[in-house]
Write an enzyme that holds these catalytic residues in place. Structure first.
Site, PDB file in Angstrom:
ATOM      1  N   GLY A 121       3.215  -1.217 -28.740  1.00 40.07           N
ATOM      2  CA  GLY A 121       3.958  -1.961 -29.747  1.00 40.07           C
ATOM      3  C   GLY A 121       3.064  -2.688 -30.726  1.00 40.07           C
ATOM      4  N   GLU A 124       2.192  -0.186 -33.295  1.00 43.76           N
ATOM      5  CA  GLU A 124       3.391   0.047 -34.101  1.00 43.76           C
ATOM      6  C   GLU A 124       3.639  -1.115 -35.059  1.00 43.76           C
ATOM      7  OE1 GLU A 124       6.265   2.731 -31.312  1.00 43.76           O
ATOM      8  OE2 GLU A 124       5.787   0.724 -30.567  1.00 43.76           O
TER       9      GLU A 124
END
Length: 271
Positions: A121, A124
């Site tokens: 994450g 991302e």
């Protein structure tokens, strides 16, 4: 390093997991979960979204820098928070949807200043931003496959667009092949690499340059570049041309071109 004229926002609530500051027309949002290496949890993202929304609607801010610590930008998602969730509840609540919604709506440019780990994450989150600067010890990766799952906040889509199909497949399918800062720059994932202690300073410097331009044209330019990922070339060129033509209705276009003709520095009013 943030300079001495940094001002902590007095209007923002007291955040628990981030720091929100301003320096001139630049806002700086710092992830602040050091014991968890800035692992991304729901509460953290709600705070990020709240701060970004406030800065996006603040006319005194022209650009945002998003960063973490020198050890970790964000070492991934908070696995303890999500490990026992179920498909039906995830689907009904659009799990992870709020991770991308506010950043996707941001009109103002965001620069990710990535030191240390940007995994899962965290990688991302960096890729959601408009520009990525990396410290020399930064590491980018998508290790979700090792947990029996896949990237869920854009990893399969944005990484592929940034580094190409083959490299994205290698990184995502093995979960162990990462990119260091120099490799990330070579592949085009990041724009520039700096010493860790200089990274945030350089990101703020670039954000300041952007924020000094006319806000309307900056936001139009960001919108046009992002549409390059969504439209075919013919449609993209048409979209760009219409926005270009629209800039001629702004005060900043008149000021910018007049200043150029008169050989002076423009004074933009962001209208």
């Amino acid at each position: 390093m943030i300079s001495d004229d940094t001002v902590v926002s007095t209007e923002a609530p007291a955040y628990k997991m981030i720091l929100a500051e301003t320096q001139g027309r630049v806002a700086v949002v710092t992830l602040n979960r050091p014991k968890a290496l800035n692992a991304l949890c729901s509460e953290l993202f709600h705070e990020i979204n709240d701060a970004l929304a406030r800065f996006d609607n603040d006319d005194s801010i022209g650009a945002v820098v998003l960063t973490g610590s020198e050890r970790a930008f964000a070492a991934g998602a908070d696995i303890k928070e999500m490990k026992d969730t179920q498909f039906v509840s995830n689907y009904k609540t659009n799990f992870l949807g709020h991770w991308v919604e506010q950043i996707g709506r941001m009109r103002k440019p965001i620069i990710a200043a990535v030191n240390g780990y940007a995994l899962g994450g965290g990688c991302e989150l960096a890729m959601m931003c408009d520009i990525i600067y990396a410290g020399e010890k930064a590491v980018f990766g998508q290790p979700e496959i090792n947990l029996g799952t896949i990237p869920g906040a854009g990893g399969t889509q944005r990484l592929t667009r940034a580094v190409g199909k083959s490299k994205a497949m290698e990184m995502i399918l093995t979960g162990t092949i990462n990119l260091n800062a120099d490799e990330a720059k070579t592949y085009g994932l990041v724009s520039a690499v700096f010493p860790p202690e200089k990274l945030v300073e350089e990101a703020i410097k670039t954000a300041g340059k952007i924020a000094s331009k006319g806000a309307v044209s900056v936001q139009m330019a960001k919108e046009a570049v992002n549409q390059a990922y969504e439209l075919n070339l013919s449609s993209g060129l048409h979209f760009e041309r219409r926005l270009f033509q629209a800039t001629f209705s702004t005060k900043d276009q008149k000021e910018g071109m007049s200043a150029f003709a008169e050989k002076r520095k423009p004074s933009f009013v962001h209208e």
